[in-house]
Design a protein around this motif. Sequence first.
Motif, PDB file in Angstrom:
ATOM      1  N   HIS A 222      91.929  -8.744  23.321  1.00 58.28           N
ATOM      2  CA  HIS A 222      93.326  -8.670  23.770  1.00 58.28           C
ATOM      3  C   HIS A 222      93.619  -7.281  24.307  1.00 58.28           C
ATOM      4  O   HIS A 222      94.290  -7.125  25.334  1.00 58.28           O
ATOM      5  CB  HIS A 222      94.272  -8.993  22.621  1.00 58.28           C
ATOM      6  N   ARG A 506     103.918 -10.981  17.636  1.00 56.65           N
ATOM      7  CA  ARG A 506     103.118  -9.891  18.189  1.00 56.65           C
ATOM      8  C   ARG A 506     101.751  -9.828  17.524  1.00 56.65           C
ATOM      9  O   ARG A 506     100.731  -9.611  18.184  1.00 56.65           O
ATOM     10  CB  ARG A 506     103.861  -8.571  17.991  1.00 56.65           C
ATOM     11  N   ASP A 509      99.615 -12.468  18.970  1.00 55.26           N
ATOM     12  CA  ASP A 509      99.159 -12.087  20.314  1.00 55.26           C
ATOM     13  C   ASP A 509      97.894 -11.234  20.224  1.00 55.26           C
ATOM     14  O   ASP A 509      96.915 -11.467  20.933  1.00 55.26           O
ATOM     15  CB  ASP A 509     100.251 -11.310  21.051  1.00 55.26           C
TER      16      ASP A 509
END
Length: 514
Positions: A222, A506, A509
């Motif tokens: 990520h 978050r 993510d």
Amino acid sequence: MRTNKPLTSPLLLLLFLLIKLIFQYAVLNPVYDLHRDEFLHLDLANHLSAGYLSVPPYTAVNSLVIKWLGNGIFWVHFFPALYGMLTMIIIWKMIDMLGGSWYAQTLAAAMFICSAMSRVNLLYQPNSFDILAWAAVCWCLLEYLHTSGGRWLLWMGVITGLGILNKYNIGFLVAGLLGALLLSSHRKIFKDKHLYIGGLIALAIAAPNLIWQVRYGFPVLHHMKELTETQLVNVDRMAFVADQFIFFIGGAFLMMAALVGLLFFRPFRPYRVFLLAYIIIILLYLYLRGKSYYSLGIYPVLIAFGCVYWERIFQGGWTKNLRLVWLALVIVPFALIVNAIFPVLTPDQIQQKARKFSALGLLRWEDGKDHELPQDFADMLGWRELAGLTLKAWQQIPADQQKNTLIIGDNYGHASAVNFYNLGKMPAAVCMDADYVFWFPQMDTIRYIIKIGRAPEKEVMPLIGKVTEIGSIKETLSREYGSAVYILSDLSPQVPQLLRKRVQQRQQDYRGLR
């Protein structure tokens, strides 16, 4: 090719190491704060873990040592300087192995100091140790090719493992060297059991971080995706190539000498694998749009080859009298621009010399646009001021409600700078950025929020009864100019629930769960 050196050689090395150390402190104007990345890396010491979103865990251990030493600015700058000095020692040793004399070593030391290497060694970031690890791996391979001693492959494994724990960038060196060895006459190395034992050692050392990556869904992927979308997309491949020469300014001719020497100089023939590895590594970075400084680790070994070859070319007859000329070519151009590439000048002085900075491409930021200051310099202003405003806000919170107060910044620079300057004076700040998203405290009883950065968004204003602005950064040349500190009070009971939801989203993510 190794030769016995006179007593002056280690004394000369010591002299250059002292020059290097003094130089790293001399080129930093005290008007600047630490860099935002330095604050983040230092804060890792307060959250020891086997892995982080931003970096592998070695930096946290290094930061813990700095914390034990008092968290002083001297020690923050000491460690990158130390890693640069250790890299110089390795270059010195490689030149010794290649048969170079004190002059080649002097040329190499001057070239290392008068280059982008010193710029990297200025900031407390993983890059300095990364370059050291690359240099050490190359030295071990050089020794192996010279002696066929299997222990050097084992040491390569140890250093590679430590390098992975510092920065994954060393994977490009491993790929380049393995590819080059496979394509060269040294492919017989793949029959040496020590290579595989070394590989297992590297994996064993890096295992805690690799397990952490697996456990948390490879957040590094990520991070790389985010980096590619926000920064690497702006990388100009032609600028990348140009930077490989600009890194060494007046010493670029020695880098060319290294490449020519590896190609044509007979005594270097056994080591042509380094030329092939260099080509592979540069091509990989070009294809992936890597930042130009990612490749700096491959240059220490090329500095050694270049300086030894240059010394051989000019070792006899009247050409020997040109030795001072070559040193001058390395030092003088660097001296002319040292005030531009290091934070020696104040921000106002830089503005007065804006044309010089622009001509050198130093005003271009990661967004691909020119600004008033180099990006790193702009990232070293305003933090102390912001921390002072945050502490002022904290002191205005009623004493009985301070335990129910959340301190949150818009980015990791806000949170980490506040935590550095206000350590022990107030609770730690957090943010929805980088590793801080995993460090939020319990939020069930929040009554006050100290918000750092922009004013609260319009959509959440109905949940906030009162917004009090404490102040904002007044330094116009700071990258954070205008960032303010607010006290949010009379909060709706929905606020803790909303914050928890955002934090969870978050986290998902970063873990690749959404």
